[in-house]
Design a protein around this motif. Structure first.
Motif, PDB file in Angstrom:
ATOM      1  N   VAL A 486       0.861  -1.194   0.000  1.00 11.42           N
ATOM      2  CA  VAL A 486       0.000   0.000   0.000  1.00 11.42           C
ATOM      3  C   VAL A 486       0.894   1.240   0.000  1.00 11.42           C
ATOM      4  N   HIS A 487       0.318   2.388  -0.276  1.00  8.86           N
ATOM      5  CA  HIS A 487       1.131   3.610  -0.353  1.00  8.86           C
ATOM      6  C   HIS A 487       1.243   4.327   0.987  1.00  8.86           C
ATOM      7  N   GLY A 488       0.505   3.874   2.007  1.00  4.70           N
ATOM      8  CA  GLY A 488       0.682   4.391   3.363  1.00  4.70           C
ATOM      9  C   GLY A 488      -0.316   5.430   3.815  1.00  4.70           C
ATOM     10  N   GLU A 489      -0.968   6.114   2.865  1.00  7.00           N
ATOM     11  CA  GLU A 489      -2.015   7.102   3.179  1.00  7.00           C
ATOM     12  C   GLU A 489      -1.514   8.285   4.002  1.00  7.00           C
ATOM     13  N   ILE A 542      -1.183   6.960  -5.572  1.00  3.04           N
ATOM     14  CA  ILE A 542      -1.136   5.502  -5.720  1.00  3.04           C
ATOM     15  C   ILE A 542      -0.322   5.101  -6.947  1.00  3.04           C
ATOM     16  N   CYS A 543      -0.454   5.836  -8.023  1.00  2.71           N
ATOM     17  CA  CYS A 543       0.352   5.538  -9.218  1.00  2.71           C
ATOM     18  C   CYS A 543       1.834   5.802  -8.963  1.00  2.71           C
ATOM     19  N   LYS A 551       6.188  -5.033  -7.071  1.00  2.00           N
ATOM     20  CA  LYS A 551       5.066  -5.717  -6.435  1.00  2.00           C
ATOM     21  C   LYS A 551       3.775  -4.932  -6.673  1.00  2.00           C
ATOM     22  N   LEU A 552       2.663  -5.599  -6.441  1.00  2.00           N
ATOM     23  CA  LEU A 552       1.363  -4.951  -6.613  1.00  2.00           C
ATOM     24  C   LEU A 552       1.104  -3.951  -5.489  1.00  2.00           C
ATOM     25  N   VAL A 553       0.573  -2.799  -5.847  1.00  2.00           N
ATOM     26  CA  VAL A 553       0.161  -1.785  -4.872  1.00  2.00           C
ATOM     27  C   VAL A 553      -1.349  -1.613  -4.975  1.00  2.00           C
TER      28      VAL A 553
END
Length: 764
Positions: A486-489, A542-543, A551-553
């Motif tokens: 994930v990007h962490g938010e 996110i991009c 890996k997938l995000v």
């Protein structure tokens, strides 16, 4: 006619309680300093209510963490495992029950936590053994009574508040088999009677016993327990204000027939139709009727015309002296003071009302009843003006929602077909690991966002710093060896507030804080008008994250029902219309993420269960539009795009079939505090899609071991097909510290690897 309040927010206008508790947990202040903060907040709350000229002011509505936990403490209902915690005073024992304890060789998990009825408030679930003994353990209620007596100079205006014995037992759970917690009613009632006698000996005239169980579909056993409890209690004390809230009591009103209580409180916000039948029931008795007519769960001004009609009808039926008026429930669920909001459009702010304003609305209503028609006319004029303002309405959006078609809420193919395509495309291992979305929101990150808000940083500088944080969190996740990242938010202050800032028809407040649990406070957005998306909301971040890893995000979004439930919602149109408007906006963002190459998209719906009506007869309508809202937001993507959703801290067993109807490819859920109890429902029902049962509790600072996480994975593998199981924490990691997070996630990935070796041959 008496004016009273059921409870007041306890966090402080600047979240002083949150800051003090967290400082105490970090050993930055001592217990005496913590207690002084609590005392200051209580004094301010009581003074506000005294200035508002309330006839009865609640005490014991303050809590350092949770009022249900306070009841467990008062009643000595403390599990044996916590009694080994080394303490300087009882507050350490209290906090260990809420947060767990991991120190000096002791490793004790936190008690289970779940939602308070159909609200976003979380309470600590009491635990009961078959031979549970109760006794007065905490003196808090008596100490606060003495404290308030010194401030008011009169004990006659004080109304101690307690959760009633039947609701308290109902809110708990049995830790032993072969007994029902309602069997403990004979053990617990004598302690309530002792508490009530002690309060009466200190001079109080009124005691508020909250029994929200009265608005539920009560079982025969619960009804018997209620009858037993209040026949016993009323023999020793009749000056009881019995309160119900969150719905109507008509299905259970017969339980009150032979119970000589002094007053009954009913919720006329959630069920105004019950008034006539309740009046017929109390007419020939001496019961005083308390009308809950101010909405304690929303932030709009009271419609005085509607309220006055109810008050006058009640006065005409039973007389002026037998009427009380109050908010429908505790004001715990709304922010404290609208005057601290500086930037809300005048047309919107003029029709908003927070806790302090709601207290004064009671005064207005009393003045109107006594003949002041100017107040009534001013209120009518204000509400009428807002109903015609263009700021609240957008015809184009209303028309778009009317044109939603059946194909808009259906994926192209069934899950079985989608799963094959997704597994071929992603090639993930058994028991793939991921997180729920957020990573620690440190003081530095909050400061960064605050500087950007205050324009101390320009957009380019802010973006660069957020990008650095994303690069760092991607690296950390790769080192931990998570499978889906994930990007962490870091750009998000809150999972709902972030989206409200990017949608038309919704606003965020500056200081509209509301307690969610313990020290966790949220600022629910205000949905005042028709909702629409103005442009991409999450794409850039996110991009950017996806470009930094092979890996997938996951794309991270909040679902329409959660945005709705965790906001203060307009009341001038059906709630499902608003839900569909939000869903369409999220749908547009989902399709944009897919267009930019994001292959896994998570649409969180932790509030789905929370919005469920309390009575089963009303479930079908709610579940129909709630599930359609989620499917509207998620169904436009290709088969290969994997849709995740997340739910937490609610009881899902009774709606498991409806959760399956969401048709999410993967669902992640809280199961760690309940030791995977939820999986019983998923296995009995044969849940068809993939599921990630949370394997460690993020609301506690303790670090789970590899062994205990593996044990939970193994339990899951006995209930579910192993090819459908994901491994993840039970919720986002926003509130935790990096040291805890990194160790816990490392243990989680190690446990998943062990599971791949040991469990891969288990039959699917």
């Amino acid at each position: 006619m008496l004016k009273h309040n059921l409870g007041y927010p306890r966090i402080g206008i600047q979240r002083e309680l949150k800051k003090a508790c967290e400082a105490y947990w970090s050993n930055k202040i001592n217990s005496e300093e913590l207690f002084q903060v609590g005392k200051k907040i209580r004094k301010e709350n009581w003074k506000i209510q005294e200035m508002a000229n309330l006839d009865l002011i609640p005490c014991n509505d303050f809590s350092f963490y949770d009022h249900v936990l306070d009841m467990s403490f008062l009643l000595g209902s403390i599990p044996d495992s916590y009694l080994s915690v080394p303490i300087e005073n009882n507050i350490d024992l209290y906090f260990s029950m809420a947060r767990g304890f991991q120190e000096n060789g002791l490793d004790i998990k936190a008690m289970e936590m779940t939602k308070w009825f159909n609200t976003n408030y979380h309470y600590i679930v009491p635990e009961f053994n078959k031979n549970q003994k109760f006794y007065i353990f905490s003196k808090k209620i008596f100490e606060e009574l003495e404290e308030l007596k010194k401030i008011l100079k009169s004990v006659k205006k004080i109304k101690p508040v307690l959760i009633g014995p039947v609701s308290y037992l109902f809110l708990g759970k049995e830790k032993d088999k072969y007994f029902h917690r309602m069997d403990l009613i004979e053990n617990i009632v004598p302690v309530y009677i002792e508490i009530i006698k002690n309060l009466k000996n200190k001079g109080v005239d009124w005691i508020q016993l909250d029994e929200p169980i009265l608005v539920l579909d009560m079982s025969e056993k619960e009804k018997q327990a209620f009858t037993y409890a209040y026949k016993k209690i009323s023999k020793s004390e009749k000056n009881i204000l019995l309160t119900s809230y969150f719905d109507g009591i008509l299905e259970n009103i017969s339980l009150l027939r032979d119970i000589p209580i002094k007053s009954l409180h009913i919720d006329l916000v959630e069920d105004s139709k019950q008034l006539e039948r309740v009046l017929n029931f109390v007419k020939e008795s001496k019961i005083i009727l308390s009308l809950g007519i101010i909405n304690g769960r929303n932030i709009w001004k009271n419609n005085y015309t509607h309220s006055v009609n109810k008050i006058e009808k009640t006065i005409e039926s039973i007389g002026y002296d037998r009427v009380m008026i109050a908010p429908n429930c505790s004001l715990l669920h709304v922010p404290i003071n609208i005057e601290y909001e500086r930037f809300i459009h005048e047309d919107i702010k003029n029709i908003m009302s927070f806790a302090q304003q709601k207290i004064y609305e009671l005064n207005d209503l009393e003045c109107i009843i006594k003949g002041n028609t100017d107040i009534l006319l001013n209120n009518f004029s204000l509400l009428e003006k807002s109903s015609k303002s263009s700021i609240f309405h957008d015809k184009k959006i209303k028309e778009k929602i009317k044109k939603i078609k059946n194909e808009d809420i259906q994926r192209e193919n069934t899950f079985n077909i989608r799963q094959i395509k997704q597994k071929e495309k992603f090639n993930l291992p058994l028991f793939p690991t991921t997180t729920i979305g957020s990573f620690p929101q440190t003081k530095e990150i909050r400061s960064l966002r605050n500087k950007f808000r205050k324009k101390e940083l320009n957009k380019e500088e802010y973006d660069q710093k957020i990008q650095c944080l994303i690069v760092d969190v991607i690296k950390k996740q790769e080192e931990i060896d998570l499978d889906v990242l994930v990007h962490g938010e870091f750009e998000r202050s809150d999972m709902v507030e972030y989206f409200s800032d990017k949608l038309n028809g919704i606003l965020s407040t500056e200081n509209g804080w509301v307690q969610s649990y313990g020290s966790r406070c949220v600022k629910p957005p205000v949905i005042y008008g028709d909702v629409s998306r103005t442009g991409d909301m999450t794409i850039d971040w996110i991009c950017f994250a996806q470009k930094k890893t092979k890996k997938l995000v996951k794309g991270m979004l909040t679902g329409p029902v959660t945005i709705l439930q965790w906001s203060f919602v307009r009341e001038d149109q059906p709630i499902y219309h608003t839900s569909y408007q939000i869903a369409w906006s999220i749908r547009e963002e989902v399709l944009s993420l897919e267009k930019y190459g994001i292959q896994i998209i998570q649409i969180d719906e932790p509030a789905l269960r929370e919005g469920l009506p309390l009575k089963k007869k009303n479930w079908k309508h709610y579940l129909n539009w709630a599930i359609q809202s989620f499917r509207l937001s998620s169904s436009g993507v290709k088969d290969e795009t994997q849709i995740h959703t997340h739910m937490c801290y609610s009881e899902f067993n009774d709606i498991i079939e409806h959760i399956a109807d969401l048709d999410a490819d993967v669902i992640t859920m809280e199961t760690s505090r309940s030791k995977m109890e939820l999986l019983k429902a998923f296995s009995v029902f044969s849940y068809p899609n993939e599921i990630g049962p949370g394997v460690y509790d993020i609301h506690s600072p303790r670090i789970p071991t590899v062994e205990e996480i593996f044990d939970l994975i193994e339990k899951a593998s006995k209930k579910l097909p192993i090819q459908n199981i994901w491994v993840n924490p039970d919720c986002g990691l926003k509130t935790r510290k990096w040291e805890e997070v990194l160790k816990s996630l490392k243990n989680m990935t190690e446990a998943a690897k062990i599971a791949r070796m040991k469990l891969s041959n288990r039959p699917s």
